[in-house]
Enzyme design. Structure first.
Site, mmCIF file in Angstrom:
data_model
loop_
_atom_site.group_PDB
_atom_site.id
_atom_site.type_symbol
_atom_site.label_atom_id
_atom_site.label_comp_id
_atom_site.label_asym_id
_atom_site.label_seq_id
_atom_site.Cartn_x
_atom_site.Cartn_y
_atom_site.Cartn_z
ATOM 1 N NE ARG A 198 -2.520 0.775 3.683
ATOM 2 C CZ ARG A 198 -1.961 1.509 4.644
ATOM 3 N NH1 ARG A 198 -1.576 2.757 4.386
ATOM 4 N NH2 ARG A 198 -1.762 1.008 5.854
ATOM 5 C CG HIS A 206 -6.312 2.537 6.195
ATOM 6 N ND1 HIS A 206 -6.465 1.280 5.654
ATOM 7 C CD2 HIS A 206 -7.500 2.841 6.773
ATOM 8 C CE1 HIS A 206 -7.682 0.846 5.906
ATOM 9 N NE2 HIS A 206 -8.337 1.770 6.582
ATOM 10 C CE1 TYR A 260 1.126 2.422 8.177
ATOM 11 C CE2 TYR A 260 -0.044 3.947 9.621
ATOM 12 C CZ TYR A 260 0.048 3.274 8.419
ATOM 13 O OH TYR A 260 -0.911 3.455 7.448
#
Length: 407
Positions: A292, A296, A305
């Site tokens: 990805r 998100h 993160y």
């Protein structure tokens, strides 16, 4: 004459044992298993590695697949910025996962029932859900098929066998198992495809859904997009086993892991999975490994993160769009001139649809109360009446100019 003793049977006959289970006198706790390989057809430069492994796809279909990838990418760029400008409330991009989404769409038929998570707009586009319909839904306007009742990117289309997206993680998995069992009972020449991420595979619905499908031998393809980060949790914190594919064996179903950035591998695996699901009446689990690239969602900041360098490194070394474009160019099916023309056309189409959707009024207020019951019950009628009284009494607090008139 001495009595002969019957040799100790090695086969396990307990009702809970599977066929072929045997006894052993050696105590051994299993902790290591062979790692499931990742199937691919072409390398990152678009070169087919084994000639007879390449699926037979026409030039026209390949161009349609690539065009959908590019249009999806362009739509992501525009709608992400639109959300940042406050013009829509929410959005999720598909950067890095275009091949997994569109390769699977191309391998299926419109009769196959689709259950999605929320990052499969490209699948719907390939099936025929128009850019304009996507825009109407993101604005939740009067022309939205869902009548503005869902947040953006929660698409659905009865005509295209696309079940409406829901926000919670995982409920579509047991729903898909049940829908597939219904297809089986009806004798339909179709299957169900159910998308989810590796994060959703940590939900209880994942295990319930796969077990239901396995025991009923339902014709369903469970398609896991393992992009490495779920919502915001790296894979190494999500599980300790061999990804999601290893769980297929535990439920006794056909399983394959594919390179999710290789659209040809995804297409070929999905096509065979459809054959198994329909002809053999068996469920199949596909795990597509991808990355990805985007956050998100517009509510997420992935730099919390993972490093920005990691993201840019992935973009430069393995983009599914670039890989497929190189494949097309290697076959002399695509040129720079065609690329520029298509991108320009796609951007215009998306901006025009965006502009049109922005001008359409919101659904009539009465839609708050309809489409749940065949006949509206007394309590809803009472609530509806009180709202109408309130709007008449305080018109300055209820600006209805942006809403469609009641019919």
């Amino acid at each position: 004459m001495p009595r002969r003793l019957t040799p100790f049977l090695k086969q396990v006959s307990f009702p809970g044992a599977v066929s072929g289970s045997v006894f052993t006198e050696k105590m051994d706790f299993l902790s290591e298993y062979p790692t499931i390989p990742t199937f691919r057809v072409m390398d990152t430069m678009g070169k087919v590695l084994v000639a007879d492994q390449a699926p037979k796809i026409s030039k026209e279909e390949c161009i349609a697949m690539y065009s959908t990838m590019v249009r999806l990418n362009q739509m992501d760029l525009i709608l992400y910025d639109a959300q940042r400008q406050g013009r829509i409330s929410f959005y999720m991009t598909h950067y890095g996962e275009e091949a997994a989404i569109i390769g699977s769409a191309a391998a299926l038929k419109n009769d196959d029932v689709f259950f999605g998570q929320y990052r499969e707009a490209g699948f719907m586009m390939y099936r025929g859900f128009s850019i304009q319909q996507l825009m109407h839904q993101c604005y939740g306007n009067e022309k939205d098929l869902g009548k503005g009742r869902q947040m953006p990117i929660h698409y659905g289309s009865k005509a295209l066998n696309i079940q409406t997206i829901s926000s919670p993680l995982g409920p579509q998995i047991p729903q898909a198992a049940g829908a597939a069992y219904a297809l089986k009972r009806e004798g339909k020449d179709a299957c169900v495809v159910c998308f989810f991420g590796e994060g959703a595979a940590s939900e209880g619905d994942f295990h319930a859904g796969l077990n239901i499908a396995a025991t009923t031998e339902a014709p369903v393809i469970f398609f896991c997009r393992n992009n490495g980060y779920a919502i915001s949790t790296p894979a190494h914190e999500q599980y300790r086993g061999d990804g999601i594919a290893s769980r297929g064996h535990g439920y006794g179903m056909h399983t394959i892991r594919v390179d999710g950035n290789d659209i040809l591998a995804v297409y070929k695996a999905t096509k065979e999975a459809r054959r198994i699901a329909i002809e053999d009446q068996k469920p199949v689990l596909i795990e597509a490994l991808s990355y990805r690239v985007g956050h998100h969602s517009t509510s997420d900041d992935s730099s919390a993160y993972r490093s920005k360098k990691e993201v840019t490194d992935w973009q430069s070394k393995d983009s599914p769009i670039n890989r497929f474009r190189k494949y097309l160019e290697n076959k002399s099916w695509w040129s720079e001139e065609e690329e520029q023309a298509m991108r320009k056309s796609a951007r215009k189409e998306i901006l025009d649809a965006f502009s049109n959707a922005e001008k359409v009024k919101k659904p009539a207020v009465s839609n708050l109360f309809t489409d749940v019951y065949d006949e509206m019950p007394w309590n809803l009628l009472e609530q509806k009446g009180k709202l109408e009284e309130l709007m008449k009494k305080h018109p300055s607090h209820f600006d209805l100019a942006s809403y469609a008139p009641e019919k």
